[in-house]
Design an enzyme around this catalytic site. Structure first.
Site, PDB file in Angstrom:
ATOM      1  N   GLU A 117      71.405 -13.858  57.722  1.00  0.00           N
ATOM      2  CA  GLU A 117      70.659 -12.719  58.289  1.00  0.00           C
ATOM      3  C   GLU A 117      71.057 -11.441  57.581  1.00  0.00           C
ATOM      4  OE1 GLU A 117      71.870 -12.510  62.365  1.00  0.00           O
ATOM      5  OE2 GLU A 117      71.303 -14.595  62.696  1.00  0.00           O
ATOM      6  N   LYS A 119      72.607  -7.791  57.439  1.00  0.00           N
ATOM      7  CA  LYS A 119      73.650  -7.105  58.210  1.00  0.00           C
ATOM      8  C   LYS A 119      73.214  -5.633  58.341  1.00  0.00           C
ATOM      9  CE  LYS A 119      78.646  -6.520  58.561  1.00  0.00           C
ATOM     10  NZ  LYS A 119      78.602  -5.171  59.053  1.00  0.00           N
ATOM     11  N   ASP A 121      73.049  -1.817  59.177  1.00  0.00           N
ATOM     12  CA  ASP A 121      74.093  -0.801  59.147  1.00  0.00           C
ATOM     13  C   ASP A 121      73.817   0.226  60.240  1.00  0.00           C
ATOM     14  OD1 ASP A 121      76.295   0.514  58.363  1.00  0.00           O
ATOM     15  OD2 ASP A 121      75.488   1.277  56.479  1.00  0.00           O
ATOM     16  N   TYR A 228      70.467  -9.955  67.298  1.00  0.00           N
ATOM     17  CA  TYR A 228      70.903 -11.075  66.452  1.00  0.00           C
ATOM     18  C   TYR A 228      71.834 -12.078  67.134  1.00  0.00           C
ATOM     19  CZ  TYR A 228      74.346  -7.311  65.825  1.00  0.00           C
ATOM     20  OH  TYR A 228      75.219  -6.284  66.031  1.00  0.00           O
ATOM     21  N   LYS A 317      79.664  -8.319  52.253  1.00  0.00           N
ATOM     22  CA  LYS A 317      79.327  -6.891  52.141  1.00  0.00           C
ATOM     23  C   LYS A 317      78.869  -6.577  50.717  1.00  0.00           C
ATOM     24  CE  LYS A 317      81.135  -3.942  54.767  1.00  0.00           C
ATOM     25  NZ  LYS A 317      81.222  -3.189  55.956  1.00  0.00           N
ATOM     26  N   CYS A 411      77.206  36.098  45.926  1.00  0.00           N
ATOM     27  CA  CYS A 411      75.938  35.422  46.190  1.00  0.00           C
ATOM     28  C   CYS A 411      75.096  35.392  44.907  1.00  0.00           C
ATOM     29  CB  CYS A 411      75.190  36.145  47.305  1.00  0.00           C
ATOM     30  SG  CYS A 411      73.548  35.464  47.567  1.00  0.00           S
ATOM     31  N   CYS A 414      71.882  37.804  45.638  1.00  0.00           N
ATOM     32  CA  CYS A 414      71.906  39.242  45.911  1.00  0.00           C
ATOM     33  C   CYS A 414      73.220  39.895  45.489  1.00  0.00           C
ATOM     34  CB  CYS A 414      71.647  39.502  47.397  1.00  0.00           C
ATOM     35  SG  CYS A 414      73.016  39.019  48.445  1.00  0.00           S
ATOM     36  N   CYS A 429      76.837  33.982  52.500  1.00  0.00           N
ATOM     37  CA  CYS A 429      76.477  35.311  52.003  1.00  0.00           C
ATOM     38  C   CYS A 429      76.244  36.153  53.265  1.00  0.00           C
ATOM     39  CB  CYS A 429      75.204  35.242  51.166  1.00  0.00           C
ATOM     40  SG  CYS A 429      74.483  36.872  50.944  1.00  0.00           S
ATOM     41  N   CYS A 435      69.311  39.637  51.568  1.00  0.00           N
ATOM     42  CA  CYS A 435      69.357  38.541  50.596  1.00  0.00           C
ATOM     43  C   CYS A 435      68.023  37.770  50.621  1.00  0.00           C
ATOM     44  CB  CYS A 435      70.539  37.644  50.952  1.00  0.00           C
ATOM     45  SG  CYS A 435      70.741  36.276  49.844  1.00  0.00           S
TER      46      CYS A 435
HETATM   47  S1  IVH Z   1      76.710 -11.129  64.585  1.00  0.00           S
HETATM   48  C1  IVH Z   1      80.757 -12.133  66.963  1.00  0.00           C
HETATM   49  N1  IVH Z   1      74.745 -10.398  63.081  1.00  0.00           N
HETATM   50  O1  IVH Z   1      78.306  -6.196  62.092  1.00  0.00           O
HETATM   51  C2  IVH Z   1      80.099 -11.097  66.143  1.00  0.00           C
HETATM   52  N2  IVH Z   1      76.452  -8.791  63.497  1.00  0.00           N
HETATM   53  O2  IVH Z   1      81.317  -6.555  61.494  1.00  0.00           O
HETATM   54  C3  IVH Z   1      78.649 -11.178  66.259  1.00  0.00           C
HETATM   55  N3  IVH Z   1      76.019  -6.585  62.491  1.00  0.00           N
HETATM   56  O3  IVH Z   1      79.838  -5.769  65.197  1.00  0.00           O
HETATM   57  C4  IVH Z   1      77.977 -10.265  65.351  1.00  0.00           C
HETATM   58  N4  IVH Z   1      74.097  -7.102  61.570  1.00  0.00           N
HETATM   59  O4  IVH Z   1      77.632  -4.565  64.761  1.00  0.00           O
HETATM   60  C5  IVH Z   1      75.904 -10.008  63.643  1.00  0.00           C
HETATM   61  N5  IVH Z   1      72.890  -9.908  61.792  1.00  0.00           N
HETATM   62  C6  IVH Z   1      74.028  -9.522  62.354  1.00  0.00           C
HETATM   63  C7  IVH Z   1      74.554  -8.228  62.200  1.00  0.00           C
HETATM   64  C8  IVH Z   1      75.776  -7.891  62.787  1.00  0.00           C
HETATM   65  C9  IVH Z   1      74.993  -6.150  61.767  1.00  0.00           C
HETATM   66  C10 IVH Z   1      77.211  -5.782  62.842  1.00  0.00           C
HETATM   67  C11 IVH Z   1      77.619  -5.857  64.275  1.00  0.00           C
HETATM   68  C12 IVH Z   1      79.014  -6.382  64.264  1.00  0.00           C
HETATM   69  C13 IVH Z   1      79.466  -6.061  62.870  1.00  0.00           C
HETATM   70  C14 IVH Z   1      80.497  -7.059  62.450  1.00  0.00           C
END
Ligand code: IVH
Length: 693
Positions: A117, A119, A121, A228, A317, A411, A414, A429, A435
């Site tokens: 999946e 991740k 942010d 998720y 990551k 500045c 001015c 400024c 200005c």
């Molecule tokens: S599963 C038991 N799935 O990443 C942990 N986490 O470093 C279950 N996050 O705290 C998390 N996308 O905030 C999961 N597809 C995804 C995610 C995800 C982002 C974040 C989440 C978690 C952190 C873990």
């Protein structure tokens, strides 16, 4: 229709409207397949709002009207998580992912499927549903307990308030609250305009937003979500695997990404990772990696957890994208409030799909930390941030003769000597009245849509008027005439720091007959803009649209604002010391007072329009909740009467409520709450008797 029939009809229409609206919401936010125009959607929502206003006893917490926000949370309650919120172990290389898979395959007999999946942010959230209703939303906190942010989370359209279909009675859904790129740029632009510090990246902006006290403000910021992970008590989970659970969750109403895949081996996982490392730049939100999870729940149980994270999942990551380029020069830009922002001009370089040629250098401390020299080879990174940042300097490539970048002390526009406020990183400024970019910035703010809304004038035209010495402050706009405008023109070149990849744009600004006429008309029309927006338009540092409204409501006139002490200003909701001092500074400037007096004589609104207060102020200091329907007057009339008699209408019952005015069919929940808090409940007759006195 008799009274009872009318109420039954309204009740049924409310139920129908909710279903129709949530269905359109689902098509729009979850399936990304809109089924109605924005206009028609607004019409349905407005109808529901009006019906619920007339029949508040039918308001339920899962109504789509609850998404517009309005409730204020002074302090977020700390709540213990039913299931701890763990994090994931991180890896930065595919070889670590290989180790993870080998480990799993060794401890589990038979085939193992993995779900890959995105991740997201953002900020993780735990959502509890009981009987299909969202009852609580809690932040991660320390993993054991977090903050109850339900009121704010309810404003996010992709979070279902009520589920559809065959969902379990009680379960928790975990997900991420994210801020899409377009919401992020809008908010930062507004913040820059207000002289507020901009958010460094969408994650910080999302985190800041869900902890705001005013849920209406949260609703405006347009957050989004992805879910998720479904959690239930042991033995209750109705699915065999994670993938199935997410597909079902999507049907119930959750936003589940289409970008997930079942992978059988490392090669398939690596393909998924590489695809998204390359294509994440095309997503309308940030991801910082890929999450790889064992699909089968029984296999997950066998693998179990370490103290901090599950053994059945790992996060890969992404490395931040970076590129090396040469620093050519540094511009120092002056904002509306005089703040100086250094901006690096770079040799154009390709980064994450865009050509980067400018990067913000934030402030003087940042330049010092980098020990930046002209012609340096710098490393530019585009991680979570939208605007690229310079993260390091390659000193080995520095030319011996290159000069250190020194922050200016005067500045650039001015020539005034710059100053630094105590405890702040930015240089200013101080010449705010003389200005040019500050003057033009203030006038641009004044004419803005949320301020005086002077259509047909814009940044370019302001520049032309300024260059022709027709305006020196916003009050001069009211001296403009058709003859002064007609025929003016100029060629303008534009370049903005936000739009790092764009080329310079060249525009011709000309005031033709129609333009000149429209401008004069719009300026005239602005004289009836209400006081709260005039107050916002003045451009007082830190006073945004909402704060201006609160100040206007509380102080009622500009004279009261000018006369108020810092302490009195701080009594207003959302006005802290910083804002109060800024207001006092603004009005202690003689030039500002002179401009306000001129605007006043021109006819701008400097008083809050209010109904005349009656002499009888019997309800002064009382907070009153009105509930139900009344026979002698409409609800709105009752509420107006309360205000005329000095009382305050409040929407929800709390220990601070003086009494509840109960009409026919008062909501049972409200009655229960009033009784629990021992708050007096007055009937319509009691109330009329009371005010007669
Ligand atoms: S599963 C038991 N799935 O990443 C942990 N986490 O470093 C279950 N996050 O705290 C998390 N996308 O905030 C999961 N597809 C995804 C995610 C995800 C982002 C974040 C989440 C978690 C952190 C873990």
């Amino acid at each position: 229709m008799n009274g009872d029939n009318k109420i039954d009809f309204a009740k049924q229409r409310i139920i129908d409207l909710r279903r129709i609206i949530e269905n359109h919401n689902y098509n729009y936010y979850i399936l990304a397949n809109p089924s109605i125009s924005d206009y028609d959607f607004d019409m349905l929502l407005n109808e529901l709002i009006a019906l619920e206003k007339e029949y508040p006893e039918f308001i339920t917490p899962d109504s789509p009207t609850q998404r517009v926000g309005g409730d204020i949370t002074k302090e977020f309650k700390t709540v213990k998580h039913r299931y701890p919120m763990l994090s994931l172990s991180n890896s930065y290389s595919v070889s670590e992912i290989k180790d993870f898979i080998t480990r799993i395959e060794k401890s589990i007999e038979g085939d193992v499927d993995f779900v890959c999946e995105l991740k997201y942010d953002g900020v993780s959230i735990s959502l509890t549903y009981e009987d299909g209703l969202l009852i609580r939303a809690v932040t991660r906190g320390d993993g054991t307990q977090g903050d109850d942010v339900t009121t704010n989370i309810k404003t996010i359209k992709s979070i279902p308030l009520k589920l559809n279909g065959n969902y379990p009675d009680i379960f928790e859904m975990r997900g991420e609250i994210i801020m899409p790129h377009n919401s992020f740029s809008t908010i930062n632009k507004e913040r820059e305009d207000l002289g507020l510090q901009v958010f460094a990246n969408p994650r910080n902006a999302a985190a800041g937003t869900i902890k705001l006290q005013d849920s209406k403000e949260v609703a405006k910021r347009k957050l989004d979500s992805f879910c998720y992970f479904m959690m239930m008590d042991e033995g209750k989970m109705p699915f065999k695997n994670h993938y199935e659970s997410l597909i079902a969750a999507k049907k119930w109403g959750f936003n589940i990404s289409n970008f997930m895949a079942i992978c059988k081996n490392v090669d398939e996982i690596e393909e998924f990772i590489n695809y998204w490392d390359e294509n994440r730049k095309n997503l309308p939100f940030d991801i910082d990696g890929i999450v790889i999870k064992v699909n089968n729940f029984e296999q997950r149980d066998l693998l179990g957890f370490t103290a901090k994270s599950p053994r059945w999942a790992i996060a890969y990551k992404f490395k931040a994208e970076e590129a090396y380029t040469k620093l050519i020069s540094v511009d120092f830009q002056v904002g509306r409030h005089g703040t100086i922002t250094p901006v690096a001009n770079l040799e154009p370089v390709q980064l994450a799909g865009t050509t980067v040629k400018r990067a913000t250098l934030h402030n003087s401390d940042f330049i010092d930390q980098l020990d930046l020299h002209y012609n340096d080879i710098v490393c530019v990174e585009k991680g979570g941030e939208i605007i690229p940042k310079i993260v390091s300097v390659d000193r080995s490539k520095r030319e011996k003769t290159s000069k250190k970048v020194v922050f200016i002390d005067k500045c650039p526009e001015c020539g005034s000597k710059l100053i630094k406020a105590e405890g702040e990183t930015a240089w200013y400024c101080p010449n705010n009245q003389g200005c040019p970019p500050q003057i033009k910035g203030r006038i641009e703010h004044f004419i803005g849509r949320k301020a005086m809304n002077i259509e047909s004038l814009g940044e370019g035209k302001i520049e032309v008027l300024f260059d022709n010495r027709l305006i020196r402050n916003y009050s001069d706009l009211y001296d403009l005439t058709y003859d002064k405008l007609f025929g003016l023109e100029k060629i303008i070149t534009n370049e903005s720091v936000d739009n790092i990849s764009s080329e310079n744009t060249i525009r011709k600004i000309s005031f033709k007959e129609k333009t000149a006429k429209n401008i004069i008309e719009a300026i005239e029309k602005s004289k009836s803009v209400p006081f709260s927006r005039v107050l916002f338009a003045l451009g007082i540092k830190y006073v945004g649209e909402t704060t201006a409204k609160l100040i206007a409501n509380s102080m009622e006139s500009i004279d009261n604002v000018i006369a108020a002490t810092t302490e009195e200003l701080m009594e207003i909701d959302e006005v802290g010391e910083k804002i109060a001092i800024s207001i006092k500074d603004f009005f202690s400037n003689e030039e500002n007072i002179h401009i306000i007096n001129k605007l006043r004589s021109i006819g701008l609104q400097f008083d809050q329009c209010k109904r005349q207060k009656g002499e009888n102020q019997i309800l002064l200091g009382k907070n009153i909740v009105v509930s139900g329907v009344f026979s002698s007057m409409s609800r709105d009339e009752i509420k107006q009467l309360i205000e005329d008699l000095g009382g305050k209408n409040v929407s929800s019952i709390s220990s601070k409520t003086s009494f509840v005015l109960a009409g026919e069919k008062m909501g049972p929940e409200k009655r229960k709450k009033a009784e629990a808090l021992n708050i007096e409940i007055l009937t319509e007759a009691d109330f009329l008797e009371m005010i007669k006195k």
